[in-house]
Design an enzyme around this catalytic site. Structure first.
Site, PDB file in Angstrom:
ATOM      1  N   ASP A 119     -42.626  94.247  49.530  1.00  0.00           N
ATOM      2  CA  ASP A 119     -43.298  93.063  48.972  1.00  0.00           C
ATOM      3  C   ASP A 119     -43.371  91.921  49.980  1.00  0.00           C
ATOM      4  OD1 ASP A 119     -43.394  94.354  46.363  1.00  0.00           O
ATOM      5  OD2 ASP A 119     -41.268  93.871  46.206  1.00  0.00           O
ATOM      6  N   GLU A 120     -43.403  92.247  51.279  1.00  0.00           N
ATOM      7  CA  GLU A 120     -43.394  91.204  52.308  1.00  0.00           C
ATOM      8  C   GLU A 120     -44.781  90.617  52.577  1.00  0.00           C
ATOM      9  OE1 GLU A 120     -40.386  94.448  53.466  1.00  0.00           O
ATOM     10  OE2 GLU A 120     -42.530  94.372  52.971  1.00  0.00           O
ATOM     11  N   LYS A 140     -51.794  92.023  53.154  1.00  0.00           N
ATOM     12  CA  LYS A 140     -52.587  90.939  53.713  1.00  0.00           C
ATOM     13  C   LYS A 140     -52.685  91.071  55.230  1.00  0.00           C
ATOM     14  CE  LYS A 140     -53.088  85.972  53.838  1.00  0.00           C
ATOM     15  NZ  LYS A 140     -52.585  84.674  53.371  1.00  0.00           N
ATOM     16  N   HIS A 166     -49.905  96.609  47.059  1.00  0.00           N
ATOM     17  CA  HIS A 166     -50.365  95.592  47.999  1.00  0.00           C
ATOM     18  C   HIS A 166     -51.486  94.782  47.352  1.00  0.00           C
ATOM     19  CE1 HIS A 166     -48.937  98.251  51.612  1.00  0.00           C
ATOM     20  NE2 HIS A 166     -47.963  97.696  50.946  1.00  0.00           N
ATOM     21  N   ASN A 195     -43.776 100.378  51.185  1.00  0.00           N
ATOM     22  CA  ASN A 195     -42.356 100.080  50.967  1.00  0.00           C
ATOM     23  C   ASN A 195     -41.790  99.339  52.183  1.00  0.00           C
ATOM     24  OD1 ASN A 195     -42.705 103.347  49.873  1.00  0.00           O
ATOM     25  ND2 ASN A 195     -42.501 101.689  48.391  1.00  0.00           N
ATOM     26  N   THR A 253     -46.758  96.567  41.278  1.00  0.00           N
ATOM     27  CA  THR A 253     -46.754  97.869  40.613  1.00  0.00           C
ATOM     28  C   THR A 253     -46.051  97.841  39.269  1.00  0.00           C
ATOM     29  OG1 THR A 253     -46.836  99.021  42.735  1.00  0.00           O
ATOM     30  CG2 THR A 253     -46.044 100.284  40.843  1.00  0.00           C
TER      31      THR A 253
END
Length: 462
Positions: free
Chosen positions: A42-43, A47, A70, A265, A341
């Site tokens: 989730d960084e 993007k 994403h 991930n 998700t």
């Protein structure tokens, strides 16, 4: 575009150097740029990939499944990607789903149709990594299937863990673990199997269902209905399939191309290097790009690690810098930290440079893309975890044992907040001096130069 594969497509393999001419050992071909998560996911990888994909000819997924999430915002439209590479928004590039990805076929088409309505290219521009047909006589590098019953089994396994151990792993229940288990136990089915003899596929599918039903008595599967749907999907899928190894070889050794690999991930969720057992079921580190796409290590170019300016984690598991206080709530609220998700709220805490440096040790990052810096804009002071202590003594490594990791004490460096809106920053000099100092400290501690990014940026500036 022709859907057949001819001998001319393998010209680089079929035309060795003339007799007596030595092949150059330095002719490595094109390089693949790899984007990987440097924390627990989730960084903001999607993007970063989307920005880099504007110049890419080929954008690839190498591992994971539809447990990845994403989000990319383009022209006010929000796109969510789970199986498709998020770079598919760029209609000038081709998207490749590698053999390291477990594919849930209904999810693939549902995702493609959903995003197509928003203006993206269609899933028909996706190539699933696959050796197709008898001409190649090799079916070993095909993408494995993730069936509906794998998802049910995932949930049943979590229920069993709760009953037996009083805790769960906290999976997304998307069937990822069971699908990879089928692959590892050599009972799974692959793309090539569905597109070959359907009678043989049906027999093997029934055997796989029976195998799981023997382990989980409550598992019910409408086999005939599932096979009917899969047969229909097969014909829709067939035009997308390519021989992944040769396709990638041609991309690497043909005309100049920009190849981008999107990791799902993150390093701390890697099955081998992550916070086991609270991890995913694939290799989310740079080695996964090689094994999941058939890319030789020699053809790996830049490896960009993506890290938030703070730390988040979804689900359970050790989280040394977690802030169960007003700071954690502020980061969660300002950062809109909810899983794409699962919809679960993310746990939040200070930036942990121990885990980011550990991720760099494994992946060899050439740069760090620092995201969501502007979430920290309102803080009076900002802390960064720089080391772990156990029984009052610094430990020089990242603990492999989760019981040990739960017990560590974090050593922090404290920085003054910049109390300035950085959301409009587009280049280094747009940042206040205190934000620059924060970034420079991160670079120096990890030993890697950084990019910087904010949640609303449209470009990344080194």
């Amino acid at each position: 575009m022709s859907l057949t594969w001819s001998a001319k497509d393998h010209k680089n393999l079929n035309q060795p150097p003339a007799t007596g001419q030595k092949r150059s050992r330095n002719d490595a071909g094109n390089k693949a740029t790899v984007v990987l998560g440097a924390q627990w996911g989730d960084e903001g990888k999607g993007k970063v990939v989307d920005l880099l994909a504007t110049e890419a000819d080929l954008v690839c997924r190498c591992q994971g499944g539809n447990n990845a999430g994403h989000t990319v915002v383009v022209d006010g439209k929000e796109y969510d990607f789970h199986l498709l590479p998020s770079g598919i928004i760029n209609t000038k590039s081709t998207s490749l789903i590698g053999n390291g990805v477990v594919i849930h076929l209904p999810g693939l088409f549902e995702e493609g149709d959903k995003n197509e309505k928003k203006g993206t290219c269609t899933p028909h521009e996706t190539r699933s990594s696959e050796r197709l047909g008898e001409e190649t006589n090799c079916l070993r590098q095909s993408s494995p299937w993730l069936f509906d019953f794998h998802q049910v089994v995932d949930g049943l396994q979590e229920t069993e863990r709760q009953a037996q151990e009083g805790k769960t792993i906290g999976t997304t229940k998307k069937g990822i673990g069971p699908a990879y288990s089928s692959k590892a136990s050599r009972t799974g089915l692959r793309v090539c199997d569905l597109l070959a003899d359907f009678k043989d596929f049906s027999t093997r599918f029934k055997n796989l269902v029976h195998q799981y039903q023997s382990m989980y008595q409550s598992l019910t599967v409408d086999v005939d209905d599932q096979l009917k749907k899969l047969k229909e999907y097969a014909e829709r899928l067939r035009p997308m399939v390519r021989d992944g190894v040769y396709y990638m070889y041609e991309a690497l050794h043909g005309p100049p191309k920009k190849i981008l690999v999107e990791g799902a991930n993150a390093a701390l969720l890697d099955i081998d290097f992550g916070t086991y057992p609270f991890v995913t079921s694939s290799n989310c580190t740079v080695g996964g790009a090689c094994t999941g796409l058939g890319i030789p290590p020699l053809n790996i170019g830049d490896v960009f690690g993506v890290s938030k300016a703070y730390t988040t984690r979804v689900g359970i598991g050790a989280f040394p810098t977690e802030q169960l206080n007003a700071v954690g709530e502020l980061l969660q609220t300002r950062g809109h930290e909810v899983g794409v998700t699962t919809g679960r709220k993310r746990r939040c805490g200070w930036l942990d440079l121990v885990i980011v440096r550990y991720a760099h040790m494994i992946n060899g990052f050439t740069a760090i893309a620092l995201t969501k810096l502007d979430i920290l804009d309102v803080l009076d002071e900002i802390k960064v975890g720089v080391a772990y202590k156990l029984n009052g003594k610094r430990i020089p490594h990242f603990p492999a044992n989760m019981d040990v990791l739960q017990k560590v004490e974090v050593e922090y460096e404290t920085f003054p907040g910049w109390k300035t809106d950085t959301s409009a920053a587009r280049k280094w000099n747009d940042l206040p001096a205190k934000a620059q100092n924060y970034i420079r400290f991160i670079e120096n501690h990890i030993g890697v130069p950084s990019m910087f990014d904010t949640k609303s940026q449209t470009s990344i500036t080194c």
